[in-house]
Scaffold this motif. Structure first.
Motif, PDB file in Angstrom:
ATOM      1  N   ARG A   1       2.249   2.066  -3.371  1.00  0.00           N
ATOM      2  CA  ARG A   1       1.195   2.636  -4.405  1.00  0.00           C
ATOM      3  C   ARG A   1       1.439   4.281  -4.325  1.00  0.00           C
ATOM      4  NH1 ARG A   1      -4.597   0.239  -4.819  1.00  0.00           N
ATOM      5  NH2 ARG A   1      -4.488   1.349  -6.668  1.00  0.00           N
ATOM      6  N   ASN A   2       1.776   4.827  -3.438  1.00  0.00           N
ATOM      7  CA  ASN A   2       2.164   6.294  -3.665  1.00  0.00           C
ATOM      8  C   ASN A   2       3.171   6.581  -4.483  1.00  0.00           C
ATOM      9  OD1 ASN A   2       0.242   6.641  -1.390  1.00  0.00           O
ATOM     10  ND2 ASN A   2       1.791   6.271   0.474  1.00  0.00           N
ATOM     11  N   PHE A   3       3.961   5.789  -4.937  1.00  0.00           N
ATOM     12  CA  PHE A   3       4.995   6.129  -5.825  1.00  0.00           C
ATOM     13  C   PHE A   3       5.025   5.492  -7.236  1.00  0.00           C
ATOM     14  CE2 PHE A   3       6.621   5.946  -1.374  1.00  0.00           C
ATOM     15  CZ  PHE A   3       7.398   6.836  -1.312  1.00  0.00           C
TER      16      PHE A   3
ATOM     17  N   GLN B   1       0.761  -1.154   0.044  1.00  0.00           N
ATOM     18  CA  GLN B   1      -0.067  -0.020   0.029  1.00  0.00           C
ATOM     19  C   GLN B   1       0.812   1.236   0.094  1.00  0.00           C
ATOM     20  OE1 GLN B   1      -3.029   0.318  -0.286  1.00  0.00           O
ATOM     21  NE2 GLN B   1      -3.598  -1.683  -0.749  1.00  0.00           N
ATOM     22  N   GLU B   2       1.972   1.127   0.709  1.00  0.00           N
ATOM     23  CA  GLU B   2       2.768   2.436   0.619  1.00  0.00           C
ATOM     24  C   GLU B   2       3.367   2.586  -0.636  1.00  0.00           C
ATOM     25  OE1 GLU B   2       6.851   3.977   2.876  1.00  0.00           O
ATOM     26  OE2 GLU B   2       5.840   2.133   3.750  1.00  0.00           O
TER      27      GLU B   2
END
Length: 244
Positions: free
Chosen positions: A10-12, A7-8
């Motif tokens: 996905r921010n990139f 999930q983290e």
């Protein structure tokens, strides 16, 4: 509870990772998002270049613009017969040959490619930045080409007697980037050239390679190509990527 690192990530990225599961399938929201992305990609292939609007905007920048066509008759012909998009229409060749000069450093071409909206969206802000880096170059009139593929830069550059051709066109749309602009640079553009003679800078868009980063890379390549008088696989890119 175990931490979900996906999930983290996905921010990139716009890539489809960590979409989750609903039983043995994807969640409904992700399925709908995928269908929307697929529809946008299909629409991108069918989009048309806003030639009149681009012509006016480029004219406002003080640029001479020439509009040309490939040998593809329409969008259907362009998609079904890819080679026609690489060949310059006879009347367009005569039009450009009448503009030949003894010394033209560069010709810049905008073509629809496989996503005309990429050109409609990115062409003007990109060219404004690029021309600032090419103040002392002898540049041919800006070319707007309809139904054009990468190889069309060869007969266009040949007709204009340009030392280098730079074609910017819509890339094949993906499911996360339907309006991405690609740049292809060729030293001594001539009919019959193959792709190993070109240098490519791809994914030019705010969500990918920014205009500033793309101009920095393309400007570097153009100066190296002119200095070394070669392009493609023979040209070694020694630019520091940390400066991008």
């Amino acid at each position: 509870m175990e931490e979900d690192y996906w999930q983290e990530l996905r921010n990139f990225t716009h890539a489809r990772i960590a979409m989750g599961r609903a039983g043995n399938a994807m969640p409904t929201s992700e399925i709908l998002s995928l269908r929307m992305a697929h529809a946008l990609a299909r629409d991108a292939v069918q989009a048309e270049i806003k030639a009149d609007w681009l012509n006016e905007k480029l004219f406002q920048l003080g640029l001479n613009v020439q509009r040309v066509k490939s040998q593809a008759q329409d969008r259907v012909d362009y998609i079904r017969n890819p080679n026609k998009g690489r060949l310059l229409h006879g009347q367009s060749r005569q039009q450009l040959e009448s503009l030949r000069t003894d010394k033209t450093d560069l010709c810049i071409i905008f073509a629809d490619g496989l996503s005309a909206d990429a050109v409609n969206i990115h062409a003007i802000p990109f060219i404004e930045l690029l021309l600032k880096e090419l103040a002392y170059w002898n540049i041919a009139p800006i070319i707007l080409a309809e139904q054009g593929r990468v190889g069309l830069s060869d007969p266009i550059g040949e007709a204009l007697n340009a030392q280098i051709s730079l074609i910017l066109l819509g890339e094949r749309p993906g499911l996360s980037a339907p309006t991405s602009l690609g740049a292809y640079i060729t030293y001594m553009p001539r009919s019959g050239n193959t792709d190993e003679k070109r240098n490519c800078v791809s994914n030019i868009q705010p969500a990918g390679l920014s205009y500033q980063q793309a101009v920095y890379k393309i400007s570097y390549l153009l100066h190296e190509i002119r200095s070394q008088q070669l392009s493609g696989v023979q040209l070694k890119d020694n630019q520091r990527n940390d400066l991008l």
